[in-house]
Design a protein around this motif. Structure first.
Motif, PDB file in Angstrom:
ATOM      1  N   MET A  60     -28.646  28.024  -1.484  1.00  0.00           N
ATOM      2  CA  MET A  60     -29.879  28.786  -1.724  1.00  0.00           C
ATOM      3  C   MET A  60     -30.429  28.538  -3.132  1.00  0.00           C
ATOM      4  N   ARG A  61     -29.549  28.331  -4.109  1.00  0.00           N
ATOM      5  CA  ARG A  61     -30.003  28.012  -5.471  1.00  0.00           C
ATOM      6  C   ARG A  61     -30.648  26.624  -5.519  1.00  0.00           C
ATOM      7  N   SER A  62     -30.006  25.636  -4.892  1.00  0.00           N
ATOM      8  CA  SER A  62     -30.573  24.285  -4.924  1.00  0.00           C
ATOM      9  C   SER A  62     -31.853  24.196  -4.104  1.00  0.00           C
ATOM     10  N   ALA A  63     -31.934  24.921  -2.998  1.00  0.00           N
ATOM     11  CA  ALA A  63     -33.174  24.940  -2.223  1.00  0.00           C
ATOM     12  C   ALA A  63     -34.328  25.444  -3.080  1.00  0.00           C
ATOM     13  N   HIS A  64     -34.052  26.414  -3.936  1.00  0.00           N
ATOM     14  CA  HIS A  64     -35.056  26.918  -4.886  1.00  0.00           C
ATOM     15  C   HIS A  64     -35.417  25.843  -5.902  1.00  0.00           C
ATOM     16  N   ASP A  65     -34.390  25.202  -6.487  1.00  0.00           N
ATOM     17  CA  ASP A  65     -34.630  24.199  -7.531  1.00  0.00           C
ATOM     18  C   ASP A  65     -35.434  23.014  -7.005  1.00  0.00           C
ATOM     19  N   LEU A  66     -35.214  22.655  -5.728  1.00  0.00           N
ATOM     20  CA  LEU A  66     -35.906  21.514  -5.123  1.00  0.00           C
ATOM     21  C   LEU A  66     -37.244  21.902  -4.485  1.00  0.00           C
ATOM     22  N   ARG A  67     -37.596  23.166  -4.577  1.00  0.00           N
ATOM     23  CA  ARG A  67     -38.860  23.694  -4.017  1.00  0.00           C
ATOM     24  C   ARG A  67     -38.943  23.453  -2.506  1.00  0.00           C
ATOM     25  N   VAL A  86     -34.724  36.851  -9.373  1.00  0.00           N
ATOM     26  CA  VAL A  86     -33.535  37.634  -9.733  1.00  0.00           C
ATOM     27  C   VAL A  86     -32.357  36.712 -10.058  1.00  0.00           C
ATOM     28  N   PHE A  87     -31.994  35.840  -9.124  1.00  0.00           N
ATOM     29  CA  PHE A  87     -30.837  34.960  -9.319  1.00  0.00           C
ATOM     30  C   PHE A  87     -31.162  33.481  -9.148  1.00  0.00           C
ATOM     31  N   GLY A  88     -32.449  33.142  -9.019  1.00  0.00           N
ATOM     32  CA  GLY A  88     -32.814  31.732  -8.897  1.00  0.00           C
ATOM     33  C   GLY A  88     -32.522  31.134  -7.539  1.00  0.00           C
ATOM     34  N   THR A  89     -32.766  31.902  -6.481  1.00  0.00           N
ATOM     35  CA  THR A  89     -32.587  31.428  -5.112  1.00  0.00           C
ATOM     36  C   THR A  89     -33.942  31.373  -4.416  1.00  0.00           C
ATOM     37  N   VAL A  90     -33.978  30.772  -3.217  1.00  0.00           N
ATOM     38  CA  VAL A  90     -35.144  30.961  -2.362  1.00  0.00           C
ATOM     39  C   VAL A  90     -35.219  32.447  -1.988  1.00  0.00           C
ATOM     40  N   PRO A  91     -36.359  32.914  -1.469  1.00  0.00           N
ATOM     41  CA  PRO A  91     -36.411  34.311  -1.009  1.00  0.00           C
ATOM     42  C   PRO A  91     -35.323  34.564   0.034  1.00  0.00           C
ATOM     43  N   MET A  92     -34.639  35.681  -0.107  1.00  0.00           N
ATOM     44  CA  MET A  92     -33.541  36.002   0.792  1.00  0.00           C
ATOM     45  C   MET A  92     -33.706  37.419   1.321  1.00  0.00           C
ATOM     46  N   TYR A  93     -33.379  37.596   2.595  1.00  0.00           N
ATOM     47  CA  TYR A  93     -33.578  38.874   3.263  1.00  0.00           C
ATOM     48  C   TYR A  93     -32.238  39.359   3.794  1.00  0.00           C
ATOM     49  N   PHE A  94     -31.914  40.613   3.465  1.00  0.00           N
ATOM     50  CA  PHE A  94     -30.617  41.176   3.809  1.00  0.00           C
ATOM     51  C   PHE A  94     -30.805  42.378   4.722  1.00  0.00           C
ATOM     52  N   PHE A 101     -23.121  13.569  -7.157  1.00  0.00           N
ATOM     53  CA  PHE A 101     -22.946  13.595  -5.709  1.00  0.00           C
ATOM     54  C   PHE A 101     -22.432  14.940  -5.209  1.00  0.00           C
ATOM     55  N   PHE A 102     -21.525  15.569  -5.927  1.00  0.00           N
ATOM     56  CA  PHE A 102     -20.964  16.830  -5.466  1.00  0.00           C
ATOM     57  C   PHE A 102     -21.696  18.041  -6.028  1.00  0.00           C
ATOM     58  N   GLY A 103     -22.906  17.811  -6.510  1.00  0.00           N
ATOM     59  CA  GLY A 103     -23.813  18.894  -6.860  1.00  0.00           C
ATOM     60  C   GLY A 103     -24.664  19.251  -5.653  1.00  0.00           C
ATOM     61  N   SER A 104     -25.013  20.525  -5.513  1.00  0.00           N
ATOM     62  CA  SER A 104     -25.652  20.985  -4.276  1.00  0.00           C
ATOM     63  C   SER A 104     -27.098  20.534  -4.121  1.00  0.00           C
ATOM     64  N   ASP A 105     -27.725  19.979  -5.159  1.00  0.00           N
ATOM     65  CA  ASP A 105     -29.060  19.398  -4.963  1.00  0.00           C
ATOM     66  C   ASP A 105     -28.983  18.243  -3.957  1.00  0.00           C
ATOM     67  N   ARG A 106     -27.965  17.382  -4.076  1.00  0.00           N
ATOM     68  CA  ARG A 106     -27.781  16.307  -3.105  1.00  0.00           C
ATOM     69  C   ARG A 106     -27.576  16.872  -1.709  1.00  0.00           C
ATOM     70  N   MET A 107     -26.757  17.911  -1.606  1.00  0.00           N
ATOM     71  CA  MET A 107     -26.462  18.507  -0.313  1.00  0.00           C
ATOM     72  C   MET A 107     -27.712  19.108   0.330  1.00  0.00           C
ATOM     73  N   ALA A 108     -28.462  19.881  -0.455  1.00  0.00           N
ATOM     74  CA  ALA A 108     -29.667  20.519   0.074  1.00  0.00           C
ATOM     75  C   ALA A 108     -30.683  19.473   0.536  1.00  0.00           C
ATOM     76  N   HIS A 109     -30.764  18.359  -0.190  1.00  0.00           N
ATOM     77  CA  HIS A 109     -31.652  17.266   0.216  1.00  0.00           C
ATOM     78  C   HIS A 109     -31.165  16.662   1.540  1.00  0.00           C
ATOM     79  N   GLU A 110     -29.855  16.455   1.670  1.00  0.00           N
ATOM     80  CA  GLU A 110     -29.321  15.842   2.885  1.00  0.00           C
ATOM     81  C   GLU A 110     -29.534  16.706   4.114  1.00  0.00           C
ATOM     82  N   TYR A 111     -29.527  18.027   3.940  1.00  0.00           N
ATOM     83  CA  TYR A 111     -29.767  18.876   5.110  1.00  0.00           C
ATOM     84  C   TYR A 111     -31.167  18.644   5.678  1.00  0.00           C
TER      85      TYR A 111
END
Length: 550
Positions: A49-56, A120-128, A533-543
């Motif tokens: 969720m943090r990397s999804a925010h960073d990558l817009r 708040v924490f640098g994530t995409v919008p999240m609903y709980f 490679f083991f940073g979640s920006d790569r992972m979020a892009h791959e999804y």
């Protein structure tokens, strides 16, 4: 109506990530203050969720607001662990005005959504989601009380609330192009989609799935008639459920159903992808299972001072900063146990969820040899264990408590409670060696070793999960030889323990104490190799690349 009661992001969406994705997870490890996670699954989801925010990215997160969290790990008078359930309150969550209705056990249950805004924490919008609202009776209110409740009917109700309630919240926000199930907990969502689209082919167009574990306990099965009575299938007749999921007999496998109702799925390391395909491929009608290796959010987990020293090739400050971080960890050790650890001494940490296959006690399999190791006057070793067993797993709790009792009078050996995000950070920053001892190939990923490497802790591990993609023995890590996995568990344990002790006694300890240059080289190479490679920006892009745009 607020901007967060509709699909909204406070940034311009990057066109590469334009597809609207709703990501469903039963737990998220976002921040220490937000106690709605139990372990690795949540840590992974939070980093995503943090990397999804960073990558817009055009993504939102859907989770549960657990009133009591997972549990607070505290101690009895004899220092053994006690599970404490305390109510949690969060002023940083805001009302959305969205309340939806689901059916649980043929009763209506109201579900309210609160929003965690990106700032708040640098994530995409999240609903709980919570059912603990005045509109519900007492039983319905308890659905959102405890993460992984021990009562089966409550866990099924939680799946219905997350899956069907979450999907209705997404629709109230404006809908999504794609729904991502992070594990099969939210599987009822698929049957809500079926109610909308009236076609299993259409359901598959809108659903993707991540499987995280080859462990039986992580791939739930329940009696199909029980699930039907609980309203799990959202009114879909049982004959239709059997037809579209190809289920025979009375047991319904949630993971297998998710694989049959999704357009594509993934395992969470390259090895786990292979294991998952082997595990499920004999079942007809499943989707393709790809591999997207888990990763962690570097900005959140990495110590900036240590990383700057690495980038500036400042070996002196790299060593100084590592010792500073060891001091910080050892204050926690002293506070919890009354033991004063020495930052000059080699410090090994085993910290993760306590589960039988992770073998927390492998290092003490030969207790006499272990005690001789840690109490050696010329080259001593300090060892720290930490982790939360599932509070109703008696075997795991017993293992934790046995380690506590062994440690009480040992000055170089400590067991810490409260393994959550902050303690995890201190352990990774303050350890010299990050020990990982699962039975191969039962650890799907094991992402804690990634964040340890980001902070100058050298992985010492079984070749499982992500490690085969990263490790080079003696260059960026220390890796145990692969044992014959067809052997009985006790023989695998014997062989792994023999190899573990040999590497520890003949390679790790001598290198740390007598070849400082080589130790520093391995530590630095580990830090270089873990990113990006083991940073979640790569992972979020791959999804997006491998699942969402598939």
């Amino acid at each position: 109506m607020t901007q967060y009661s509709r699909w909204y992001h406070p940034y311009d969406i990057d066109e590469k990530y334009n597809k609207r994705v709703a990501y469903f997870s039963m737990e998220f490890g976002i921040d220490q203050a937000f106690k709605i996670y139990s372990g690795g699954l949540g840590f992974l989801a939070g980093s995503h969720m943090r990397s999804a925010h960073d990558l817009r990215q055009n993504m939102i997160g859907i989770g549960m607001l657990w009133k009591y969290g997972y549990y607070d790990q505290v101690r009895h008078d004899d220092q053994t662990m006690r599970a404490q359930f305390l109510k949690k309150y969060y002023t940083f969550l805001e009302e959305t005005g969205i309340t939806v209705t689901v059916r649980v056990n043929n009763h209506e249950v109201r579900v309210k959504a609160l929003v965690l805004k990106p700032e708040v924490f640098g994530t995409v919008p999240m609903y709980f989601l919570t059912t603990d609202i005045p509109e519900n009776d007492y039983l319905a209110r308890t659905i959102s009380h405890r993460l992984y409740d021990p009562e089966v009917s409550t866990r099924i109700a939680q799946s219905i609330v997350l899956g069907i309630g979450g999907r209705k919240v997404v629709e109230a926000l404006g809908g999504a192009d794609l729904y991502h199930l992070n594990e099969a907990h939210a599987l009822p969502l698929a049957f809500d989609l079926l109610d909308t689209y009236r076609s299993v082919e259409k359901v598959r167009e809108h659903l993707v799935f991540t499987t995280h574990t080859p462990e039986k306990a992580g791939n739930e099965e329940h009696d199909i008639h029980f699930l039907d009575r609980m309203s799990f299938f959202n009114g879909t007749p049982l004959e239709e459920v059997r037809r579209i999921t190809h289920m025979e007999g009375h047991m319904f496998n949630h993971t297998l159903a998710a694989l049959r109702l999704s357009k594509v799925a993934n395992g969470v390391s390259q090895l786990h992808g292979e294991v998952a395909r082997e595990m499920w491929d004999e079942n007809h009608g499943i989707c393709e299972i790809k591999a997207i290796t888990n990763a962690q959010h570097a900005k959140y987990w990495t110590d900036g001072f240590l990383w700057n020293a690495l980038q500036n090739n400042d070996d002196n400050y790299l060593v100084v900063r590592k010792k500073e971080m060891k001091h910080q960890l050892f204050k926690i050790v002293a506070n919890q146990t009354g033991k004063l650890f020495n930052p000059e001494v080699l410090t090994i940490v085993w910290a993760r969820r306590f589960a039988a296959y992770k073998r927390a006690d492998l290092l003490v399999r030969d207790l006499e040899r272990f005690l001789a190791l840690v109490n050696n006057k010329e080259r001593p070793v300090q060892v720290i264990w930490a982790g939360k067993p599932y509070p109703f797993d008696e075997g795991a709790v017993d293992t934790f408590n046995r380690l506590v009792k062994l440690s009480i009078k040992q000055p170089n050996f400590a067991v810490l409670t409260g393994y959550e995000m902050e303690l995890s950070r201190y352990l990774k920053q303050g350890s010299d060696v990050w020990l990982n001892t699962p039975r191969r190939p039962r650890e799907a990923s094991g992402t804690s070793g990634m964040t340890a490497a980001m902070n100058g802790s050298i992985n010492f591990s079984i070749q499982d999960g992500w490690l085969p993609e990263f490790s080079r023995h003696g260059e960026n890590s220390f890796i145990l030889p692969v044992v014959d996995t067809s052997l009985p568990d006790h023989l695998q344990d014997t062989e792994d323990h023999k190899n573990l002790m040999h590497i520890l006694e003949h390679e790790i300890i001598p290198t740390y104490y007598f070849d400082h240059g080589k130790w520093l080289s391995i530590m630095k190479q580990s830090m270089y190799d873990v990113l990006p490679f083991f940073g979640s920006d790569r992972m979020a892009h791959e999804y997006y690349e491998k699942l969402y745009n598939y």
